[in-house]
Design a protein around this motif. Sequence first.
Motif, short mmCIF file in Angstrom:
data_model
loop_
_atom_site.label_atom_id
_atom_site.label_comp_id
_atom_site.label_asym_id
_atom_site.label_seq_id
_atom_site.Cartn_x
_atom_site.Cartn_y
_atom_site.Cartn_z
N GLU A 22 0.82 -1.21 0.00
CA GLU A 22 0.00 0.00 0.00
C GLU A 22 0.86 1.26 0.00
OE1 GLU A 22 -3.06 -0.16 3.03
OE2 GLU A 22 -3.30 -2.31 2.66
N HIS A 95 -5.33 0.93 -0.32
CA HIS A 95 -6.13 -0.21 0.14
C HIS A 95 -6.82 -0.90 -1.03
CE1 HIS A 95 -5.37 0.58 4.29
NE2 HIS A 95 -6.17 1.62 4.40
N ALA A 99 -6.36 -4.80 -1.85
CA ALA A 99 -7.52 -5.69 -1.85
C ALA A 99 -7.68 -6.37 -3.21
CB ALA A 99 -8.79 -4.91 -1.49
N GLU A 104 -9.85 -9.69 -3.50
CA GLU A 104 -11.01 -9.17 -2.75
C GLU A 104 -11.68 -8.06 -3.57
OE1 GLU A 104 -12.24 -10.36 -0.01
OE2 GLU A 104 -10.65 -11.82 0.39
N ASP A 107 -14.38 -5.71 -1.86
CA ASP A 107 -13.76 -4.68 -1.02
C ASP A 107 -13.09 -3.62 -1.88
OD1 ASP A 107 -14.59 -6.07 1.19
OD2 ASP A 107 -12.61 -6.79 1.76
N ALA A 108 -12.41 -4.06 -2.93
CA ALA A 108 -11.75 -3.12 -3.83
C ALA A 108 -12.77 -2.20 -4.51
CB ALA A 108 -10.91 -3.87 -4.86
#
Length: 157
Positions: A22, A95, A99, A104, A107-108
């Motif tokens: 990140e 993030h 993700a 994910e 979430d992304a």
Amino acid sequence: MPPHNPPGGAAVGRLSDLPLLEAKAICYLRLWCAGPEAQAEVWNAFAAHGPDAAQERMRDFEELVSSMIRMARRPLQRRHLGCACVSGDESAFGHMIAAAAIGEREDAMLLASLLVRPEAWMPLVILAEQVGLSLARMHLPMPASVRSTHPQTLRKH
């Protein structure tokens, strides 16, 4: 009276507290947005870790950043290159990439919704997945502008 921060511009954390992927994503975003000389540092980092694929990786990164800026819900807020703080927008970007890189997507997409208009959520997440996987595989160093301030630069991921 405290200074006014535009939406997404308030400091929400520090680079040194973020996972390395990140933090790298945020630092390379800052470099890319800083202009041609800083973009050359991004290119050099990508080229040093596989010159054959560097052009494709660079194209993906450029497309991700330009799509995010073009499809932004509002002007994206970034900190300057040497700043140890992370803006809300930068945090969402980092993030989102992390993700997406681990699959994910929901979430992304939620994180993408903080940055861009709805029609761009899925295309941005697909690009973020490609960029995140590339950043993770290449073991790129932190950019020189922040290398001394991030404790995780000593570890290899």
